[in-house]
Design a protein around this motif. Structure first.
Motif, PDB file in Angstrom:
ATOM      1  N   VAL A   1       0.855  -1.186   0.000  1.00  0.00           N
ATOM      2  CA  VAL A   1       0.000   0.000   0.000  1.00  0.00           C
ATOM      3  C   VAL A   1       0.892   1.238   0.000  1.00  0.00           C
ATOM      4  O   VAL A   1       1.859   1.312   0.772  1.00  0.00           O
ATOM      5  N   THR A   2       0.592   2.177  -0.862  1.00  0.00           N
ATOM      6  CA  THR A   2       1.361   3.429  -0.925  1.00  0.00           C
ATOM      7  C   THR A   2       0.393   4.611  -1.014  1.00  0.00           C
ATOM      8  O   THR A   2      -0.792   4.430  -1.318  1.00  0.00           O
ATOM      9  N   TRP A   3       0.913   5.787  -0.707  1.00  0.00           N
ATOM     10  CA  TRP A   3       0.146   7.017  -0.895  1.00  0.00           C
ATOM     11  C   TRP A   3       0.349   7.520  -2.309  1.00  0.00           C
ATOM     12  O   TRP A   3       1.481   7.575  -2.803  1.00  0.00           O
ATOM     13  N   GLU A   4      -0.738   7.875  -2.964  1.00  0.00           N
ATOM     14  CA  GLU A   4      -0.658   8.631  -4.209  1.00  0.00           C
ATOM     15  C   GLU A   4      -1.433   9.915  -3.925  1.00  0.00           C
ATOM     16  O   GLU A   4      -2.655   9.947  -3.997  1.00  0.00           O
ATOM     17  N   ASN A   5      -0.694  10.956  -3.551  1.00  0.00           N
ATOM     18  CA  ASN A   5      -1.315  12.148  -2.991  1.00  0.00           C
ATOM     19  C   ASN A   5      -2.170  11.727  -1.800  1.00  0.00           C
ATOM     20  O   ASN A   5      -1.655  11.078  -0.906  1.00  0.00           O
ATOM     21  N   ASP A   6      -3.461  12.032  -1.779  1.00  0.00           N
ATOM     22  CA  ASP A   6      -4.297  11.669  -0.635  1.00  0.00           C
ATOM     23  C   ASP A   6      -5.021  10.340  -0.824  1.00  0.00           C
ATOM     24  O   ASP A   6      -5.933  10.021  -0.060  1.00  0.00           O
ATOM     25  N   ARG A   7      -4.608   9.595  -1.841  1.00  0.00           N
ATOM     26  CA  ARG A   7      -5.242   8.287  -2.072  1.00  0.00           C
ATOM     27  C   ARG A   7      -4.359   7.170  -1.571  1.00  0.00           C
ATOM     28  O   ARG A   7      -3.130   7.214  -1.725  1.00  0.00           O
ATOM     29  N   LEU A   8      -4.998   6.172  -0.982  1.00  0.00           N
ATOM     30  CA  LEU A   8      -4.323   4.996  -0.469  1.00  0.00           C
ATOM     31  C   LEU A   8      -4.465   3.913  -1.534  1.00  0.00           C
ATOM     32  O   LEU A   8      -5.580   3.488  -1.845  1.00  0.00           O
ATOM     33  N   VAL A   9      -3.326   3.500  -2.111  1.00  0.00           N
ATOM     34  CA  VAL A   9      -3.365   2.581  -3.257  1.00  0.00           C
ATOM     35  C   VAL A   9      -2.694   1.266  -2.886  1.00  0.00           C
ATOM     36  O   VAL A   9      -1.545   1.247  -2.439  1.00  0.00           O
ATOM     37  N   CYS A  10      -3.426   0.164  -3.058  1.00  0.00           N
ATOM     38  CA  CYS A  10      -2.894  -1.175  -2.774  1.00  0.00           C
ATOM     39  C   CYS A  10      -2.746  -1.966  -4.063  1.00  0.00           C
ATOM     40  O   CYS A  10      -3.689  -2.065  -4.852  1.00  0.00           O
ATOM     41  N   ILE A  11      -1.550  -2.513  -4.255  1.00  0.00           N
ATOM     42  CA  ILE A  11      -1.293  -3.443  -5.361  1.00  0.00           C
ATOM     43  C   ILE A  11      -1.186  -4.832  -4.752  1.00  0.00           C
ATOM     44  O   ILE A  11      -0.382  -5.054  -3.836  1.00  0.00           O
ATOM     45  N   GLN A  12      -2.008  -5.767  -5.232  1.00  0.00           N
ATOM     46  CA  GLN A  12      -2.026  -7.137  -4.717  1.00  0.00           C
ATOM     47  C   GLN A  12      -1.440  -8.067  -5.782  1.00  0.00           C
ATOM     48  O   GLN A  12      -2.123  -8.477  -6.722  1.00  0.00           O
ATOM     49  N   THR A  13      -0.153  -8.384  -5.620  1.00  0.00           N
ATOM     50  CA  THR A  13       0.539  -9.169  -6.634  1.00  0.00           C
ATOM     51  C   THR A  13       0.365 -10.652  -6.351  1.00  0.00           C
ATOM     52  O   THR A  13       0.655 -11.121  -5.245  1.00  0.00           O
ATOM     53  N   GLY A  14      -0.106 -11.384  -7.353  1.00  0.00           N
ATOM     54  CA  GLY A  14      -0.336 -12.825  -7.196  1.00  0.00           C
ATOM     55  C   GLY A  14      -0.870 -13.398  -8.480  1.00  0.00           C
ATOM     56  O   GLY A  14      -0.585 -12.908  -9.573  1.00  0.00           O
ATOM     57  N   GLU A  15      -1.677 -14.445  -8.315  1.00  0.00           N
ATOM     58  CA  GLU A  15      -2.209 -15.189  -9.460  1.00  0.00           C
ATOM     59  C   GLU A  15      -3.088 -14.314 -10.360  1.00  0.00           C
ATOM     60  O   GLU A  15      -3.088 -14.480 -11.579  1.00  0.00           O
ATOM     61  N   LYS A  16      -3.847 -13.409  -9.759  1.00  0.00           N
ATOM     62  CA  LYS A  16      -4.784 -12.580 -10.526  1.00  0.00           C
ATOM     63  C   LYS A  16      -4.095 -11.306 -11.011  1.00  0.00           C
ATOM     64  O   LYS A  16      -3.451 -10.606 -10.231  1.00  0.00           O
ATOM     65  N   LYS A  17      -4.222 -11.036 -12.290  1.00  0.00           N
ATOM     66  CA  LYS A  17      -3.624  -9.835 -12.885  1.00  0.00           C
ATOM     67  C   LYS A  17      -4.383  -8.579 -12.454  1.00  0.00           C
ATOM     68  O   LYS A  17      -5.596  -8.632 -12.220  1.00  0.00           O
TER      69      LYS A  17
END
Ligand code: YOG
Length: 134
Positions: free
Chosen positions: A87-103
């Motif tokens: 999870v990272t901040w993109e300005n005031d947005r909380l963005v989660c990248i879930q890396t795994g089987e699903k693209k």
């Protein structure tokens, strides 16, 4: 003032939850139940430390993380697929990248007025949820 997501939130709208669940491989019977739910989110934010408890009468899901620190996520009670999440901040947005089987799996939270917004992504599906304060 940094953004603060803390609070108790109730689902108000849920666009294309069906498409998102199909992309995750959730079976028909479970989708039928899940669509009827009005989940709540209890969010506790202490700086970059987050506790997000999504609860419903059917199942609940607890996620705890620190922004910028990758962690293993088990998605227990959801699709049960393990992934590596960041999870990272993109300005005031909380963005989660879930890396795994699903693209293209992940989510983004942000505040608009006094509403909590959540975009859930999996493969080519986007579910858009809006929550109101309880
Ligand atoms: O939120 O990851 O706030 O974790 C997504 C459900 C339905 C179970 C909920 C239970 C995906 C059956 C969590 C609903 C569909 C359907 C209440 C979204 C999977 C299974 C738990 C999410 C993030 C960001 C924090």
């Amino acid at each position: 003032m940094p953004v603060d997501f803390s609070g108790t939130w109730i689902l108000f709208s849920n666009d294309n939850f069906e498409g998102y669940m199909v992309a995750l491989g959730i079976d028909f019977a479970t989708r039928k139940i899940a669509k009827m739910l009005k989940p709540q989110k209890v969010i506790k934010q202490d700086g970059d430390s987050f506790y997000i408890h999504t609860t419903s009468t059917f199942r609940d899901y607890l996620l705890q993380f620190k922004v910028g620190e990758e962690f293993e996520e088990d998605n227990k009670g959801l699709d049960n697929r393990k992934c590596k999440s960041l999870v990272t901040w993109e300005n005031d947005r909380l963005v989660c990248i879930q890396t795994g089987e699903k693209k293209n799996r992940g989510w983004t939270h942000w505040l608009e007025g006094d509403d909590l917004h959540l975009e859930l992504r999996c493969e080519n599906q986007v579910c858009k949820q809006v929550f109101k304060r309880a």
